[in-house]
Design a protein around this motif. Structure first.
Motif, PDB file in Angstrom:
ATOM      1  N   GLU A   2      23.620  42.177  11.559  1.00 25.20           N
ATOM      2  CA  GLU A   2      23.570  42.141  13.235  1.00 25.20           C
ATOM      3  C   GLU A   2      24.576  41.395  13.923  1.00 25.20           C
ATOM      4  O   GLU A   2      24.890  41.735  14.747  1.00 25.20           O
ATOM      5  N   THR A   3      24.577  40.250  13.353  1.00 25.32           N
ATOM      6  CA  THR A   3      25.568  39.526  14.201  1.00 25.32           C
ATOM      7  C   THR A   3      26.853  38.707  13.113  1.00 25.32           C
ATOM      8  O   THR A   3      26.812  38.853  11.952  1.00 25.32           O
ATOM      9  N   VAL A   4      27.680  38.560  13.624  1.00 23.73           N
ATOM     10  CA  VAL A   4      28.866  37.881  12.858  1.00 23.73           C
ATOM     11  C   VAL A   4      28.607  36.832  11.985  1.00 23.73           C
ATOM     12  O   VAL A   4      28.849  36.856  10.925  1.00 23.73           O
ATOM     13  N   GLU A   5      27.623  35.916  12.801  1.00 30.50           N
ATOM     14  CA  GLU A   5      27.161  34.565  11.935  1.00 30.50           C
ATOM     15  C   GLU A   5      26.481  35.055  10.663  1.00 30.50           C
ATOM     16  O   GLU A   5      26.857  34.728   9.471  1.00 30.50           O
ATOM     17  N   LYS A   6      25.613  35.969  10.796  1.00 33.03           N
ATOM     18  CA  LYS A   6      24.909  36.502   9.569  1.00 33.03           C
ATOM     19  C   LYS A   6      25.778  36.991   8.560  1.00 33.03           C
ATOM     20  O   LYS A   6      25.405  37.078   7.358  1.00 33.03           O
ATOM     21  N   ASP A   7      26.821  37.957   9.195  1.00 38.28           N
ATOM     22  CA  ASP A   7      27.392  38.524   8.237  1.00 38.28           C
ATOM     23  C   ASP A   7      28.397  37.584   7.070  1.00 38.28           C
ATOM     24  O   ASP A   7      28.443  37.813   6.273  1.00 38.28           O
ATOM     25  N   VAL A   8      29.140  36.658   7.976  1.00 39.05           N
ATOM     26  CA  VAL A   8      29.744  35.682   7.317  1.00 39.05           C
ATOM     27  C   VAL A   8      28.699  34.840   6.267  1.00 39.05           C
ATOM     28  O   VAL A   8      29.229  34.502   4.998  1.00 39.05           O
ATOM     29  N   ALA A   9      27.596  34.845   6.759  1.00 43.26           N
ATOM     30  CA  ALA A   9      26.503  33.712   5.921  1.00 43.26           C
ATOM     31  C   ALA A   9      26.137  34.502   4.631  1.00 43.26           C
ATOM     32  O   ALA A   9      25.586  33.937   3.751  1.00 43.26           O
TER      33      ALA A   9
END
Lengths: 268, 288, 282
Positions: B99-106
């Protein structure tokens, strides 16, 4: 692997079977399958196999191809075989093991049912291996055309089938690629319980859907740019025409059906 | 932590009618801190080779050792291999899903089972390395970003695994010139600042010439050439024979030699050609 | 009626996407003549793809007009005629091939336009010959390389006998040999058949082969002229988020260092001549 499924894979060629009108092939395939379902003894199945073998030879297909097409069905085959074997009510016991009694009828039912499935798949495979998906949808569309009078969307359905056939290999390839990319980031699709595995599918499905929608969007635009406006006034590269070949094939299939029928009636 | 490829062969769809051997007895070693440009036309086996480096494909025969660990060995922890060797696929933005950039990178660090603080640190660090602002973008949906930004988020997703080796399959494909330059400069910085070993698959000879310290040329599933850019690009004829281009600077040097000019051998960078032409025009290097 | 020589005439052309504040294409005036080869450049989001889609009535102008062979794209009745005159090849080769056999895909546009079957056959053969894909007529598209797929897509357009061929980043996803195949095909069609070409691309080397170049920025035309005129403005082109061909770049570097070399060199051939000239002088 999904790629092993023969069903729906065209084997290009220029044999008489390839050159037949797809409508006739569709009709005859159905006739053949109905014929096989009427068979009730081993001699009948042998005849059905002989006929199929003949067609396969004329079509120039490697027989192994058909056999491979059955492979993905092996679990269903074993399952239905066992189901019939255990639960079909019969009266002539041939083997008794404790609470389980194997009856002649159940064995026969199990064997015949499995054979029918095998013939169903192989018969359809001959159709799909010798008929390009485009011709197949053409044939279907035209066989269904009389139904358009009742607002049956024959053209639309055929177009959907064509597009599905065109994009299935692409999406399979894409799934593989996305899966690998996620594995490269430490994702695990193999271990864990059912819930964990289902959760591992999310990273796979989201990009796949996004990609499918993008492709659909692109394709719609490309089709529009090439003047697509539905089925009306559309001509076709290949106007379907029945030829002598089709008459011959129809006669051959009719003979086969007669033989099967006669065999069942007088010998069976 | 070298990667050692020993006598690697790989066959696709073994036994089927479409059976194809993608790799034939490939042997090579990638040393720590190298910047390798991997070139070859489509179907030369480079993508297949690259997928062996972190165990996504297992050799039909031969071995791939990462840090001495056999990647195909059942006893080897695949995740350990994948945190050492990061792989960025072609068009990686097509694989974003969170859903978010942060979650994807994480996603990667989370799969490694790291603590929340560590994950947060890595996400911030990875975004910084791809020159994206954490504060501005971390809560945004990946699907709202521009094409170039999406690609950088995808690369950040691999960087967050903190691999020692980063393999990139055509990182610039489909980008406009500005996007291309941004990606290339971030790869250059990763190599120069963090000392990450880089293996870059590319169709652009000019990109390879400007970045790589070693060039491996694949052809029909075999290693056709392996050496410094100077060595490889000086064999213009051999490269053209297998259907590859040469950097334009090399092309120019070859053509000038044909015209009888004494162009030194092994020039492959535009700066080198420029220096030569300056000499020719009586404008020595000192003037420049 | 419109002048026979003009294939495309756009006047004060504007287009805004629904619910977008700014115009994606903003006041463009352009013209493509018979047999002309125009390249449109611009960074991502500069409006060049939107412009392309306005040229064959995939989008309808929100202001201004586009005439394709004299036909106004705002007229609903003319849409299919216009698309037959101005055919378009898209970026992703996989997403524009409809059929599962090459020749049947080439037939798609003709079938849509109700061309009689015998003529379809003839035109497919002709189109496949024009893109050098005759041997692949019966093949499945997914067995072809990227360059081959794009040539099939071009054949599908050529079969409709268009006057203008629009390529919307059609080489962006191809490898160098695929790009070469497509560019050679397009140039041949342009030179031999007199088909006008509008090529949208990120590759400066491809744009360098056009008759005219048009650089888009924020929906407007930022630069226009022959490739030589456009690319010799190295700083300006860079500021627009683009690049110049490597040889133009080299010429620029050399000039900055005081070497008297022509500023408008585009190709290796020209650079060879320039340097040889220089070496004779000294």
């Amino acid at each position: 692997m999904l790629k092993d499924i023969t069903l729906g894979q065209y084997f290009p060629g220029d044999s008489p079977v390839h050159r037949m009108d797809p409508r006739m092939k569709l009709i005859l395939t159905i006739a053949y399958i109905v014929g096989v379902f009427l068979v009730s003894d081993l001699l009948g199945y042998a005849l059905a196999l002989a006929f199929l073998y003949l067609v396969v030879r004329v079509a120039g297909l490697p027989f192994g191809y058909l056999v491979r097409g059955v492979k993905p069905l092996r679990f269903i085959l074993v399952f239905t075989f066992l189901l019939n074997l255990f639960f079909f009510p019969g009266t002539t016991p041939i083997l008794s093991l404790g609470f389980f009694t194997l009856t002649r009828e159940a064995l026969q039912k199990a064997v015949f049912f499995a054979l029918r499935l095998v013939f169903l798949v192989m018969g359809t495979s001959v159709l799909t291996l010798t008929t390009s998906p485009m011709q197949l949808t053409d044939g279907l569309e035209r066989l269904m055309r009389p139904l358009t009078r009742f607002h049956f969307p024959a053209h639309e359905l055929a177009m959907m089938m064509t597009i599905a056939l065109r994009f299935i290999p692409l999406l399979l390839e894409e799934t593989d690629k996305i899966q690998k990319a996620q594995m490269a980031r430490g994702a695990d699709f193999e271990s864990g319980n059912l819930l964990m595995r289902a959760k591992a599918m999310v990273p796979l499905l989201v990009p796949l859907f996004v990609s499918a929608f993008r492709r659909a969007n692109d394709l719609a635009m490309a089709m529009e740019a090439r003047c697509y406006r539905g089925g009306e006034h559309r001509t076709r590269l290949r106007e379907l025409k029945y030829t002598r070949l089709d008459a011959l094939a129809a006669a051959a299939t009719a003979c086969f059906l007669l033989v099967i029928f006669a065999e069942g009636r007088f010998l069976g | 932590m070298p990667i050692v490829v020993e006598d690697l062969s790989y066959v696709y769809m073994s036994g089927g009618p479409y059976e194809t051997q993608a790799l034939h007895n490939v042997s090579l070693t990638i040393e720590d801190g190298e910047f390798v440009g991997l070139i070859g036309h489509t179907g030369s086996g480079k993508s297949t080779l690259v997928q062996h480096l972190n165990g996504l494909l297992s050799p039909t025969s031969g071995r791939v050792l990462v840090d001495g660990l056999d990647v195909a060995d059942k006893a080897t922890d695949r995740r350990a291999i994948r945190r050492k060797v990061g792989l960025v696929f072609q068009y990686p933005e097509n694989q974003l899903f969170e859903e978010t950039v942060e979650k994807d990178v994480a996603f990667g660090p989370r799969n490694l089972g790291l603590s929340d603080e560590e994950i947060d640190r890595r996400v911030r660090d990875a975004l910084r390395r791809v020159a994206l602002s954490y504060d501005e973008l971390h809560a945004r949906s990946v699907f709202e970003l521009s094409g170039g930004q999406m690609r950088r988020v995808a690369i950040a997703g691999v960087l967050a695994m903190e691999p020692r080796v980063l393999v990139l399959d055509e990182p610039c494909a489909g980008l406009d010139p500005r996007g291309r330059e941004e990606i290339l400069s971030l790869i250059r910085a990763l190599h120069a600042e963090a000392g990450t070993t880089i293996v870059m698959v590319s169709h652009s000879m000019d990109d390879v010439a400007s970045l790589a310290e070693r060039v491996i040329v694949m052809n029909q599933g075999r290693v056709a050439m392996d050496g410094s850019p100077r060595e490889v690009f000086s064999q213009g004829e051999a490269l053209r024979a297998i259907g590859l281009d040469v950097p334009q600077a090399v092309e120019l040097a070859d053509r000038l030699r044909e015209r009888g000019l004494a162009v030194p051998q092994g020039l492959y960078r535009p700066e080198e050609i420029a220096a030569f032409v300056r000499g020719l025009a009586g404008k020595g290097d000192a003037d420049a | 009626m419109a002048d026979q020589e003009n294939r495309i005439v756009a006047t004060d052309l504007c287009y805004a996407y629904p619910e977008a504040a700014a115009n994606a294409v903003d006041g463009v005036r352009m013209r493509v003549k018979r047999g002309e080869f125009l390249a449109i450049l611009g960074h991502n989001g500069s409006g060049k793809s939107t412009l392309a889609k306005l040229l064959n009535a995939l989008y309808v102008p929100t202001r201004g007009s586009v005439l394709v062979c004299g036909l106004d794209t705002r007229d609903d009745e003319l849409v299919f005629d216009i698309r037959q005159h101005a055919g378009m090849v898209f970026q992703n080769p996989d997403n524009q091939i409809v059929a599962t056999v090459v020749e049947e895909d080439v037939a798609f546009g003709l079938e849509n336009n109700g061309v009689p079957p015998a003529q379809i056959r003839e035109r497919i053969d002709e189109a496949l010959r024009a893109v050098n894909m005759t041997d692949f007529a019966k093949k499945a598209p997914h067995m072809l390389s990227g360059g081959q797929k794009q040539r099939v897509a071009i054949a599908g357009i050529i079969a409709m006998r268009p006057d203008v061929l629009i390529l919307d980043e059609s080489t962006a996803m191809l490898d160098p040999s695929g790009r070469r195949e497509v560019m050679q095909t397009v140039h041949r069609l342009n030179e031999e058949e007199g088909i006008s070409v509008v090529l949208i691309t990120h590759y400066m080397s491809e744009a360098a082969t056009a008759d005219y170049v048009l650089v888009m920025d924020e929906g407007k035309i930022a630069l226009t002229g022959t490739p030589r005129e456009v690319f010799s403005q190295v700083e300006r082109v860079r500021a627009l988020g683009l690049d110049v061909p490597p040889m133009t770049d080299l010429a620029h570097t050399l000039r900055a260092q005081g070497v008297p070399i022509a500023p408008d060199v585009l190709t290796v051939d020209e650079m060879v001549e320039e340097i040889c000239r220089l070496s004779l002088k000294t």
